[in-house]
Design a protein around this motif. Structure first.
Motif, mmCIF file in Angstrom:
data_model
loop_
_atom_site.group_PDB
_atom_site.id
_atom_site.type_symbol
_atom_site.label_atom_id
_atom_site.label_comp_id
_atom_site.label_asym_id
_atom_site.label_seq_id
_atom_site.Cartn_x
_atom_site.Cartn_y
_atom_site.Cartn_z
ATOM 1 N N TYR A 114 -11.351 -4.730 1.155
ATOM 2 C CA TYR A 114 -10.782 -3.534 1.609
ATOM 3 C C TYR A 114 -9.586 -4.162 2.613
ATOM 4 C CZ TYR A 114 -14.349 -0.771 -0.471
ATOM 5 O OH TYR A 114 -15.042 -0.436 -1.410
ATOM 6 N N TYR A 115 -8.602 -3.553 2.645
ATOM 7 C CA TYR A 115 -7.411 -3.832 3.547
ATOM 8 C C TYR A 115 -7.301 -2.752 4.783
ATOM 9 C CZ TYR A 115 -5.999 -7.025 -0.324
ATOM 10 O OH TYR A 115 -6.150 -8.001 -1.519
ATOM 11 N N ASN A 116 -7.212 -3.370 6.018
ATOM 12 C CA ASN A 116 -7.101 -2.596 7.407
ATOM 13 C C ASN A 116 -5.595 -1.801 7.188
ATOM 14 O OD1 ASN A 116 -5.988 -1.625 9.665
ATOM 15 N ND2 ASN A 116 -7.749 -2.816 10.508
ATOM 16 N N GLY A 117 -5.762 -0.171 6.773
ATOM 17 C CA GLY A 117 -4.628 0.538 6.852
ATOM 18 C C GLY A 117 -3.989 0.986 8.101
ATOM 19 N N ILE A 118 -4.752 0.837 9.187
ATOM 20 C CA ILE A 118 -4.272 1.489 10.523
ATOM 21 C C ILE A 118 -3.075 0.624 11.141
ATOM 22 C CG2 ILE A 118 -4.822 2.102 12.711
ATOM 23 C CD1 ILE A 118 -7.831 2.537 11.243
ATOM 24 N N VAL A 119 -3.339 -0.829 11.239
ATOM 25 C CA VAL A 119 -2.439 -1.448 11.943
ATOM 26 C C VAL A 119 -1.290 -1.922 11.248
ATOM 27 C CG1 VAL A 119 -2.013 -3.696 13.355
ATOM 28 C CG2 VAL A 119 -4.501 -2.674 13.107
ATOM 29 N N SER A 120 0.131 -1.815 11.752
ATOM 30 C CA SER A 120 1.315 -1.931 10.992
ATOM 31 C C SER A 120 1.721 -3.187 10.854
ATOM 32 C CB SER A 120 2.307 -1.046 11.469
ATOM 33 O OG SER A 120 2.629 -1.435 12.732
ATOM 34 N N GLU A 121 2.554 -3.730 10.119
ATOM 35 C CA GLU A 121 3.194 -5.042 9.949
ATOM 36 C C GLU A 121 3.850 -5.054 11.266
ATOM 37 O OE1 GLU A 121 5.470 -7.817 6.733
ATOM 38 O OE2 GLU A 121 5.250 -5.700 6.434
ATOM 39 N N GLU A 122 4.784 -4.176 11.612
ATOM 40 C CA GLU A 122 5.455 -4.355 12.967
ATOM 41 C C GLU A 122 4.653 -4.647 14.183
ATOM 42 O OE1 GLU A 122 9.053 -2.040 15.381
ATOM 43 O OE2 GLU A 122 8.030 -1.079 13.751
ATOM 44 N N GLU A 123 3.513 -4.104 14.112
ATOM 45 C CA GLU A 123 2.586 -4.301 15.233
ATOM 46 C C GLU A 123 2.132 -5.593 15.350
ATOM 47 O OE1 GLU A 123 0.139 -0.379 16.662
ATOM 48 O OE2 GLU A 123 0.186 -0.879 14.409
ATOM 49 N N GLY A 124 1.736 -6.228 14.366
ATOM 50 C CA GLY A 124 1.021 -7.698 14.360
ATOM 51 C C GLY A 124 -0.248 -7.575 14.565
ATOM 52 N N VAL A 125 -0.889 -6.961 15.769
ATOM 53 C CA VAL A 125 -2.234 -6.658 16.087
ATOM 54 C C VAL A 125 -2.255 -5.566 16.897
ATOM 55 C CG1 VAL A 125 -2.676 -9.220 16.233
ATOM 56 C CG2 VAL A 125 -1.854 -8.252 18.138
ATOM 57 N N ASP A 126 -3.569 -4.928 17.034
ATOM 58 C CA ASP A 126 -3.544 -3.736 17.769
ATOM 59 C C ASP A 126 -4.287 -4.059 19.120
ATOM 60 O OD1 ASP A 126 -6.291 -4.232 17.635
ATOM 61 O OD2 ASP A 126 -6.828 -2.526 16.452
ATOM 62 N N ASP A 127 -4.468 -3.086 19.946
ATOM 63 C CA ASP A 127 -4.947 -3.211 21.355
ATOM 64 C C ASP A 127 -6.084 -3.888 21.586
ATOM 65 O OD1 ASP A 127 -2.502 -1.970 21.942
ATOM 66 O OD2 ASP A 127 -3.537 -0.033 22.284
ATOM 67 N N GLU A 128 -6.890 -3.850 20.263
ATOM 68 C CA GLU A 128 -8.221 -4.562 20.433
ATOM 69 C C GLU A 128 -7.937 -5.961 19.667
ATOM 70 O OE1 GLU A 128 -10.630 -1.892 18.520
ATOM 71 O OE2 GLU A 128 -10.799 -0.517 19.975
ATOM 72 N N GLY A 129 -6.894 -6.409 19.457
ATOM 73 C CA GLY A 129 -6.695 -7.705 18.981
ATOM 74 C C GLY A 129 -6.992 -7.777 17.366
ATOM 75 N N ILE A 130 -7.122 -6.726 16.731
ATOM 76 C CA ILE A 130 -7.209 -6.669 15.318
ATOM 77 C C ILE A 130 -6.138 -6.962 14.588
ATOM 78 C CG2 ILE A 130 -7.999 -5.190 13.147
ATOM 79 C CD1 ILE A 130 -9.799 -3.797 14.951
ATOM 80 N N PRO A 131 -5.740 -8.085 13.819
ATOM 81 C CA PRO A 131 -4.567 -8.205 12.905
ATOM 82 C C PRO A 131 -4.012 -7.323 11.897
ATOM 83 C CG PRO A 131 -6.295 -9.723 12.230
ATOM 84 C CD PRO A 131 -7.014 -8.954 13.309
ATOM 85 N N GLU A 132 -2.849 -7.032 11.591
ATOM 86 C CA GLU A 132 -2.206 -6.215 10.592
ATOM 87 C C GLU A 132 -2.500 -7.002 9.149
ATOM 88 O OE1 GLU A 132 0.193 -6.805 8.130
ATOM 89 O OE2 GLU A 132 0.762 -8.704 9.023
ATOM 90 N N GLU A 133 -2.882 -6.210 8.195
ATOM 91 C CA GLU A 133 -3.117 -6.879 6.937
ATOM 92 C C GLU A 133 -2.264 -5.892 5.771
ATOM 93 O OE1 GLU A 133 -7.307 -6.019 6.190
ATOM 94 O OE2 GLU A 133 -7.774 -7.581 7.380
ATOM 95 N N ILE A 134 -1.004 -5.142 6.417
ATOM 96 C CA ILE A 134 -0.186 -4.804 5.606
ATOM 97 C C ILE A 134 0.506 -5.692 4.663
ATOM 98 C CG2 ILE A 134 1.908 -3.063 5.114
ATOM 99 C CD1 ILE A 134 -1.077 -2.016 5.802
ATOM 100 N N SER A 135 0.994 -6.748 5.532
ATOM 101 C CA SER A 135 1.745 -7.872 4.920
ATOM 102 C C SER A 135 1.074 -8.531 3.864
ATOM 103 C CB SER A 135 2.230 -8.934 6.078
ATOM 104 O OG SER A 135 1.225 -9.639 6.676
ATOM 105 N N ILE A 136 -0.111 -9.119 3.862
ATOM 106 C CA ILE A 136 -0.887 -9.660 2.914
ATOM 107 C C ILE A 136 -1.377 -8.602 1.816
ATOM 108 C CG2 ILE A 136 -1.926 -11.352 4.534
ATOM 109 C CD1 ILE A 136 -4.650 -9.760 4.279
#
Length: 254
Positions: free
Chosen positions: A221-243
């Protein structure tokens, strides 16, 4: 007692020790877990073991399979969408689409998820064979009329993006058993519901697909929470929208 006898006893003791370390836990495991029952349970699970991945001949995306080696397919479903129309899994055949579970009054992750969905929708605005399936986990509140207003407010324009409502237990079964995307009602959490923030990627034949990670296991599954613009969230979780966009494009070419 001779030195030779001592060596013999030491050798035997060593063999017994090795046997105990290697085999006894396996024997206990088989007895306590009753292998037949355990295999039945595992055969229903989405596996992260690369041994049970099946590659596609047309792209590097794999089919998610269970322990029996069977491709994991979207279960049959039938719900009502924001336009009052009945939509089933068969309506998505021939299309690449994403699956999410959400609710319109969600104060936390749903707005972020659906802003990302809008981003993906707009990225593939010219793809007639791309769609989205959004299932509400609060159908008592999320009527077709409520879902229609929600869709309009967010800017849903893709004719194959159906926001669906129906029987709550059926939706929860679809989420928890059909996709293994956690969903539950919980009055103690903000918003009153808990659910996964992940998106499932489905190919044109209705199979769950994903890329393989650097560790050799399917992403599933792909993380749907962190945006491509954010890159990573406050917890260091990277975005997966681009992939995810990359992988949608691959499936559209299959």
């Amino acid at each position: 007692m001779s030195k030779k006898a001592n060596y013999s006893y030491i050798g035997i003791a060593f063999i017994i020790l090795v046997f105990g370390i290697i085999f006894i836990p396996k024997i206990i495991d088989r007895i306590s877990n009753k292998d037949i029952i355990r295999e039945d349970i595992r055969s229903e699970d989405v596996t992260t073991n690369s041994e049970f991945m099946e590659s596609s001949k047309d792209s590097d995306l794999v089919y998610i399979t269970n322990a029996a080696g069977e491709r994991k397919k979207v279960p049959s479903f039938s719900f009502t969408d924001q336009n009052g129309n009945t939509v089933t899994d068969e309506d998505y055949l021939g299309k690449v689409y994403l699956v999410e579970f959400f609710f319109t009054t969600c104060p936390t992750i749903c707005p972020r998820m659906n802003r990302n969905m809008i981003d993906i929708q707009n990225h593939f605005k010219d793809a007639d064979d791309f769609g989205i399936a959004s299932f509400t986990i609060n159908p008592e509140t999320d009527t077709p009329e409520v879902l229609k207003t929600y869709a309009e407010n967010y800017g849903v324009t893709n004719p194959h993006w159906h926001l669906m409502t129906g029987d709550r237990e059926t939706i929860y079964k679809l989420a928890n058993e059909g996709f293994y995307l956690y969903t539950a009602k919980d009055e103690e959490v903000e918003g009153g519901f808990e659910h996964s923030g992940n998106f499932a990627l489905i190919d044109k034949e209705g199979f769950i697909r994903s890329r393989v990670t650097s560790s050799g296991s399917p992403l599933i599954y792909y993380n749907g929470i962190v945006s491509e613009e954010e890159g990573v969230d406050d917890e260091g979780i990277p975005e997966e929208i681009s992939i995810l966009k990359e992988d949608i494009a691959k499936l559209l070419k299959e």
